[in-house]
Design a protein around this motif. Structure first.
Motif, PDB file in Angstrom:
ATOM      1  N   PHE A 130       0.839  -1.207   0.000  1.00 46.54           N
ATOM      2  CA  PHE A 130       0.000   0.000   0.000  1.00 46.54           C
ATOM      3  C   PHE A 130       0.865   1.244   0.000  1.00 46.54           C
ATOM      4  O   PHE A 130       2.035   1.208   0.385  1.00 46.54           O
ATOM      5  CB  PHE A 130      -0.871   0.045   1.270  1.00 46.54           C
ATOM      6  N   PHE A 131       0.239   2.356  -0.378  1.00 50.27           N
ATOM      7  CA  PHE A 131       0.805   3.671  -0.089  1.00 50.27           C
ATOM      8  C   PHE A 131      -0.026   4.260   1.041  1.00 50.27           C
ATOM      9  O   PHE A 131      -1.268   4.136   1.034  1.00 50.27           O
ATOM     10  CB  PHE A 131       0.736   4.588  -1.314  1.00 50.27           C
TER      11      PHE A 131
ATOM     12  N   THR B  73      -1.017   3.162  -7.831  1.00 53.06           N
ATOM     13  CA  THR B  73      -0.939   1.709  -7.605  1.00 53.06           C
ATOM     14  C   THR B  73      -0.773   0.925  -8.903  1.00 53.06           C
ATOM     15  O   THR B  73      -0.617  -0.298  -8.870  1.00 53.06           O
ATOM     16  CB  THR B  73      -2.205   1.181  -6.875  1.00 53.06           C
ATOM     17  N   ASP B  74      -0.841   1.610 -10.029  1.00 56.32           N
ATOM     18  CA  ASP B  74      -0.716   0.927 -11.326  1.00 56.32           C
ATOM     19  C   ASP B  74       0.751   0.517 -11.535  1.00 56.32           C
ATOM     20  O   ASP B  74       1.640   1.373 -11.499  1.00 56.32           O
ATOM     21  CB  ASP B  74      -1.169   1.896 -12.428  1.00 56.32           C
ATOM     22  N   PRO B  75       1.021  -0.793 -11.740  1.00 53.42           N
ATOM     23  CA  PRO B  75       2.423  -1.225 -11.867  1.00 53.42           C
ATOM     24  C   PRO B  75       3.154  -0.513 -13.008  1.00 53.42           C
ATOM     25  O   PRO B  75       4.366  -0.299 -12.912  1.00 53.42           O
ATOM     26  CB  PRO B  75       2.316  -2.729 -12.149  1.00 53.42           C
ATOM     27  N   ALA B  76       2.456  -0.123 -14.058  1.00 50.27           N
ATOM     28  CA  ALA B  76       3.125   0.517 -15.207  1.00 50.27           C
ATOM     29  C   ALA B  76       3.223   2.032 -15.049  1.00 50.27           C
ATOM     30  O   ALA B  76       4.263   2.631 -15.293  1.00 50.27           O
ATOM     31  CB  ALA B  76       2.371   0.166 -16.487  1.00 50.27           C
TER      32      ALA B  76
ATOM     33  N   VAL C 271      -4.478   2.248  -1.561  1.00 58.70           N
ATOM     34  CA  VAL C 271      -3.992   3.404  -0.790  1.00 58.70           C
ATOM     35  C   VAL C 271      -4.745   3.435   0.540  1.00 58.70           C
ATOM     36  O   VAL C 271      -5.963   3.179   0.587  1.00 58.70           O
ATOM     37  CB  VAL C 271      -4.187   4.721  -1.578  1.00 58.70           C
ATOM     38  N   LEU C 272      -4.014   3.726   1.610  1.00 55.63           N
ATOM     39  CA  LEU C 272      -4.600   3.837   2.947  1.00 55.63           C
ATOM     40  C   LEU C 272      -4.567   5.319   3.306  1.00 55.63           C
ATOM     41  O   LEU C 272      -3.482   5.914   3.364  1.00 55.63           O
ATOM     42  CB  LEU C 272      -3.772   3.032   3.950  1.00 55.63           C
ATOM     43  N   VAL C 273      -5.727   5.897   3.511  1.00 57.00           N
ATOM     44  CA  VAL C 273      -5.813   7.338   3.759  1.00 57.00           C
ATOM     45  C   VAL C 273      -6.064   7.570   5.245  1.00 57.00           C
ATOM     46  O   VAL C 273      -7.074   7.102   5.799  1.00 57.00           O
ATOM     47  CB  VAL C 273      -6.973   7.954   2.928  1.00 57.00           C
ATOM     48  N   ILE C 274      -5.120   8.268   5.864  1.00 57.95           N
ATOM     49  CA  ILE C 274      -5.245   8.564   7.302  1.00 57.95           C
ATOM     50  C   ILE C 274      -5.829   9.959   7.471  1.00 57.95           C
ATOM     51  O   ILE C 274      -5.487  10.879   6.720  1.00 57.95           O
ATOM     52  CB  ILE C 274      -3.857   8.484   7.975  1.00 57.95           C
TER      53      ILE C 274
ATOM     54  N   GLY D  85      -3.358  -3.668   6.017  1.00 60.05           N
ATOM     55  CA  GLY D  85      -3.193  -2.215   5.972  1.00 60.05           C
ATOM     56  C   GLY D  85      -3.310  -1.594   7.347  1.00 60.05           C
ATOM     57  O   GLY D  85      -2.537  -0.686   7.703  1.00 60.05           O
ATOM     58  N   LEU D  86      -4.254  -2.082   8.145  1.00 58.88           N
ATOM     59  CA  LEU D  86      -4.462  -1.499   9.474  1.00 58.88           C
ATOM     60  C   LEU D  86      -3.214  -1.646  10.347  1.00 58.88           C
ATOM     61  O   LEU D  86      -2.888  -0.769  11.153  1.00 58.88           O
ATOM     62  CB  LEU D  86      -5.688  -2.131  10.157  1.00 58.88           C
TER      63      LEU D  86
END
Ligand SMILES: N[C@@H](CCC[C@H](N)C(=O)O)C(=O)O
Length: 329
Positions: free
Chosen positions: A14-15, A39-42, A52-55, A83-84
């Protein structure tokens, strides 16, 4: 400049974006666009990721922040176990607390720092709950009964039994032989149930599990909104509960279960409070890279000026995985 982190739990990648560090928060449309791109590998950064984990801030009692989970296809998930753990480490480091709660879509979940699984492998335990089985909460349709527990569903795959559990994101689980685990059955079923279909209209995370020994599993997951991942924390937690319910001769409530996965290993503990269940998910929270990026670029979804620094933590994680392989051999 804003700092993102590239992180993983059992190499489910994740980001992390902390909205509280921005001058202007990204709106929901910008968050989804950023997720699909980064998140796209290319087209993304660092070979992409699974979400993506948004805090953000939380004003709930006992929480240090909130977590939103965005899958790589832009869909929103109610929970993410791997992710958590990484978000828990981020908040723990930021606020110097080792035991607290994190607000997630459906509930505030208790988390705490644990003894490290191996040298240099920061480890966290997170609560996985609420747990439900009813067709409305998953949701599922066009299957007999209000729940699906250890039953054959020939429309899915002949000869396999399935269990559906929401934790609270939806999971479909089957205990299979090594031959089925190594076949293309999981990929085909995962794909079918995550495109328009009459059974799981919102899609479902599909896990196949192999019983290795008493309180020992290997689990592989085809994730909703992503596809195959190295591991799915909520999937391994739901599978541990299905293990205790459907295979009591080789599993124990309240005891530690080792769950191996293509990205490493986690531990789970399934609690039964008079028929109400919750699970502890214990595993690594590894930060592999720091990504510095101008805030305006984040809003414009432009990643070409990102400056990336390797944290050096992956080396310790891979040593942990190699030790697991040697113990197996
Ligand atoms: N990888 C996660 C689950 C992420 C959400 C899932 N794809 C969904 O849509 O429910 C985990 O570790 O639990």
């Amino acid at each position: 400049m804003v700092q993102l982190l590239k992180v993983h739990g059992s190499q489910n990648q994740f980001f992390i974006l902390d909205q509280t560090e921005l001058k202007t928060k990204l709106n929901q449309e910008e968050l989804v666009a950023l997720t699909k791109q980064i998140t796209d590998p290319a087209k993304g950064l660092l070979d992409g990721a699974d979400g993506v984990l948004v805090i953000d801030h939380s004003d709930h009692d006992g929480t240090l922040g909130s977590m939103q989970v965005i899958n790589t296809d832009g869909s929103i998930a109610s929970m993410c176990g791997n992710g958590l753990r990484t978000v828990s480490r981020y908040l723990s480091d930021k606020y110097h607390q080792n035991s607290f709660k994190v607000e997630t879509m459906d509930s505030d979940l208790a988390v705490h720092r644990e003894t490290s699984l191996a040298p240099g492998v920061p480890t966290f335990s997170v609560e996985i709950s609420p747990v439900t089985f009813n067709k409305e909460s998953l949701p599922f349709d066009n299957l007999d009964g209000d729940t699906l527990i250890d039953r054959e569903v020939p429309a899915f795959t002949k000869g396999l039994k399935f269990t559906a559990i929401a934790v609270p994101n939806p999971h479909l689980i089957s205990f299979v032989s090594e031959e089925v685990m190594n076949s293309d059955v999981l990929g085909k079923l995962g794909k079918e149930l995550n495109q328009p279909n009459p059974y799981f209209t919102d899609g479902v995370n599909v896990s196949f599990a192999q019983i290795l020994d008493h309180n020992q599993l290997f689990v592989r997951t085809y994730e909703r909104g992503v596809g195959f991942t190295n591991a799915c924390g909520t999937g391994m937690s739901a599978t541990s509960l299905a293990f205790c319910l459907n295979h009591p001769e080789v599993s124990d409530f309240e005891e530690t279960i080792s769950v191996y996965n293509p990205g490493g290993m986690v531990k789970t503990r399934v609690h039964d409070d008079d028929g109400s269940y919750h699970i502890d998910l214990i595993g690594n929270a590894t930060f592999t890279h720091k990504v510095e990026i101008p805030e305006t670029d984040l809003h414009a979804n432009q990643l070409q000026h990102a400056e990336i620094t390797d944290t050096g933590e992956q080396k310790d994680y891979l040593n942990f995985v190699n030790d697991l392989k040697q113990q197996e051999a």
